[in-house]
Design a protein around this motif. Structure first.
Motif, mmCIF file in Angstrom:
data_model
loop_
_atom_site.group_PDB
_atom_site.id
_atom_site.type_symbol
_atom_site.label_atom_id
_atom_site.label_comp_id
_atom_site.label_asym_id
_atom_site.label_seq_id
_atom_site.Cartn_x
_atom_site.Cartn_y
_atom_site.Cartn_z
ATOM 1 N N ILE A 287 -13.274 -7.682 -8.628
ATOM 2 C CA ILE A 287 -12.810 -6.890 -7.487
ATOM 3 C C ILE A 287 -11.294 -6.975 -7.347
ATOM 4 O O ILE A 287 -10.625 -5.975 -7.048
ATOM 5 C CB ILE A 287 -13.511 -7.351 -6.190
ATOM 6 C CG1 ILE A 287 -15.002 -7.012 -6.251
ATOM 7 C CG2 ILE A 287 -12.879 -6.715 -4.960
ATOM 8 C CD1 ILE A 287 -15.313 -5.549 -6.446
ATOM 9 N N VAL B 281 -18.571 -9.399 -1.426
ATOM 10 C CA VAL B 281 -19.173 -9.242 -2.748
ATOM 11 C C VAL B 281 -20.312 -10.238 -2.950
ATOM 12 O O VAL B 281 -20.791 -10.416 -4.061
ATOM 13 C CB VAL B 281 -18.132 -9.403 -3.877
ATOM 14 C CG1 VAL B 281 -17.148 -8.266 -3.856
ATOM 15 C CG2 VAL B 281 -17.433 -10.732 -3.794
ATOM 16 N N ALA C 164 -22.304 -2.873 -13.198
ATOM 17 C CA ALA C 164 -22.186 -3.999 -12.264
ATOM 18 C C ALA C 164 -20.852 -3.937 -11.533
ATOM 19 O O ALA C 164 -20.800 -4.133 -10.311
ATOM 20 C CB ALA C 164 -22.316 -5.317 -13.012
ATOM 21 N N ALA C 165 -19.785 -3.633 -12.252
ATOM 22 C CA ALA C 165 -18.468 -3.540 -11.614
ATOM 23 C C ALA C 165 -18.435 -2.415 -10.591
ATOM 24 O O ALA C 165 -17.867 -2.571 -9.507
ATOM 25 C CB ALA C 165 -17.387 -3.333 -12.673
ATOM 26 N N TRP D 281 -18.160 -4.006 -2.010
ATOM 27 C CA TRP D 281 -16.938 -4.530 -1.408
ATOM 28 C C TRP D 281 -16.282 -3.486 -0.501
ATOM 29 O O TRP D 281 -15.828 -3.786 0.595
ATOM 30 C CB TRP D 281 -15.984 -4.970 -2.508
ATOM 31 C CG TRP D 281 -14.655 -5.412 -2.003
ATOM 32 C CD1 TRP D 281 -14.367 -6.546 -1.302
ATOM 33 C CD2 TRP D 281 -13.426 -4.715 -2.148
ATOM 34 N NE1 TRP D 281 -13.028 -6.595 -1.027
ATOM 35 C CE2 TRP D 281 -12.417 -5.475 -1.538
ATOM 36 C CE3 TRP D 281 -13.073 -3.515 -2.760
ATOM 37 C CZ2 TRP D 281 -11.094 -5.085 -1.509
ATOM 38 C CZ3 TRP D 281 -11.750 -3.130 -2.732
ATOM 39 C CH2 TRP D 281 -10.781 -3.905 -2.104
ATOM 40 N N PRO E 84 -23.909 -11.579 -3.305
ATOM 41 C CA PRO E 84 -25.108 -10.860 -3.721
ATOM 42 C C PRO E 84 -26.156 -10.801 -2.618
ATOM 43 O O PRO E 84 -26.244 -11.702 -1.786
ATOM 44 C CB PRO E 84 -25.615 -11.666 -4.921
ATOM 45 C CG PRO E 84 -24.996 -12.995 -4.797
ATOM 46 C CD PRO E 84 -23.714 -12.808 -4.066
ATOM 47 N N ARG F 112 -17.323 -12.202 -9.554
ATOM 48 C CA ARG F 112 -17.320 -10.987 -8.742
ATOM 49 C C ARG F 112 -15.961 -10.791 -8.068
ATOM 50 O O ARG F 112 -15.419 -9.687 -8.055
ATOM 51 C CB ARG F 112 -18.402 -11.067 -7.671
ATOM 52 C CG ARG F 112 -19.813 -11.002 -8.216
ATOM 53 C CD ARG F 112 -20.818 -11.378 -7.141
ATOM 54 N NE ARG F 112 -22.174 -11.291 -7.622
ATOM 55 C CZ ARG F 112 -23.031 -10.329 -7.286
ATOM 56 N NH1 ARG F 112 -22.686 -9.410 -6.416
ATOM 57 N NH2 ARG F 112 -24.239 -10.317 -7.795
ATOM 58 N N GLN F 113 -15.405 -11.865 -7.531
ATOM 59 C CA GLN F 113 -14.116 -11.769 -6.845
ATOM 60 C C GLN F 113 -12.989 -11.428 -7.813
ATOM 61 O O GLN F 113 -12.087 -10.654 -7.475
ATOM 62 C CB GLN F 113 -13.818 -13.080 -6.117
ATOM 63 C CG GLN F 113 -14.724 -13.303 -4.933
ATOM 64 C CD GLN F 113 -14.590 -14.680 -4.334
ATOM 65 O OE1 GLN F 113 -14.114 -15.612 -4.993
ATOM 66 N NE2 GLN F 113 -15.026 -14.831 -3.089
ATOM 67 N N TRP G 63 -20.466 -3.624 -7.531
ATOM 68 C CA TRP G 63 -19.719 -4.644 -6.778
ATOM 69 C C TRP G 63 -18.580 -3.998 -6.009
ATOM 70 O O TRP G 63 -18.328 -4.359 -4.860
ATOM 71 C CB TRP G 63 -19.169 -5.711 -7.704
ATOM 72 C CG TRP G 63 -20.209 -6.517 -8.408
ATOM 73 C CD1 TRP G 63 -21.546 -6.604 -8.097
ATOM 74 C CD2 TRP G 63 -20.016 -7.346 -9.534
ATOM 75 N NE1 TRP G 63 -22.180 -7.435 -8.975
ATOM 76 C CE2 TRP G 63 -21.264 -7.905 -9.869
ATOM 77 C CE3 TRP G 63 -18.912 -7.667 -10.309
ATOM 78 C CZ2 TRP G 63 -21.422 -8.782 -10.930
ATOM 79 C CZ3 TRP G 63 -19.083 -8.541 -11.377
ATOM 80 C CH2 TRP G 63 -20.318 -9.088 -11.678
ATOM 81 N N HIS G 64 -17.893 -3.046 -6.636
ATOM 82 C CA HIS G 64 -16.788 -2.372 -5.961
ATOM 83 C C HIS G 64 -17.300 -1.571 -4.768
ATOM 84 O O HIS G 64 -16.698 -1.581 -3.692
ATOM 85 C CB HIS G 64 -16.041 -1.466 -6.942
ATOM 86 C CG HIS G 64 -14.870 -0.786 -6.333
ATOM 87 N ND1 HIS G 64 -14.808 0.575 -6.184
ATOM 88 C CD2 HIS G 64 -13.719 -1.275 -5.813
ATOM 89 C CE1 HIS G 64 -13.668 0.892 -5.609
ATOM 90 N NE2 HIS G 64 -12.988 -0.208 -5.366
ATOM 91 N N LEU H 257 -20.054 -15.838 -7.799
ATOM 92 C CA LEU H 257 -19.198 -15.231 -6.790
ATOM 93 C C LEU H 257 -17.752 -15.175 -7.279
ATOM 94 O O LEU H 257 -17.033 -14.207 -7.023
ATOM 95 C CB LEU H 257 -19.302 -16.018 -5.482
ATOM 96 C CG LEU H 257 -18.554 -15.465 -4.291
ATOM 97 C CD1 LEU H 257 -19.014 -14.056 -3.964
ATOM 98 C CD2 LEU H 257 -18.745 -16.370 -3.097
#
Length: 72
Positions: A14, A50, A36-37, A44, A52, A10-11, A40-41, A7
């Motif tokens: 973002i 974000v 993946a980016a 979000w 999973p 991911r943060q 995730w974006h 996480l």
């Protein structure tokens, strides 16, 4: 199935995108796949989170149980 990335990662990705970097640039900076980016974006942007999604689990028994009386 692989384990979701952390996480915290991911943060950070973002946060970099929110600060003005492109998804591809943020992905390269943190060593993750550009796809993946982007995912995730999108997650979000759509949900504000974000975290999973859940993986695995039973997906078939509901359909079978619905037909239980007809089967029996």
């Amino acid at each position: 199935m692989t384990k979701p990335l952390s996480l915290d990662l991911r943060q950070r990705v973002i946060a970099a995108i929110a600060a003005g970097q492109s998804c591809r640039a943020a992905a390269a900076r943190f060593g993750v796949a550009p796809s993946a980016a982007v995912k995730w974006h999108r997650r979000w942007r759509d949900t504000g989170s974000v975290v999973p999604k859940a993986q695995g689990g039973d997906t078939r028994s509901g359909r079978i149980e619905a037909l239980g009386p007809a089967i029996l």
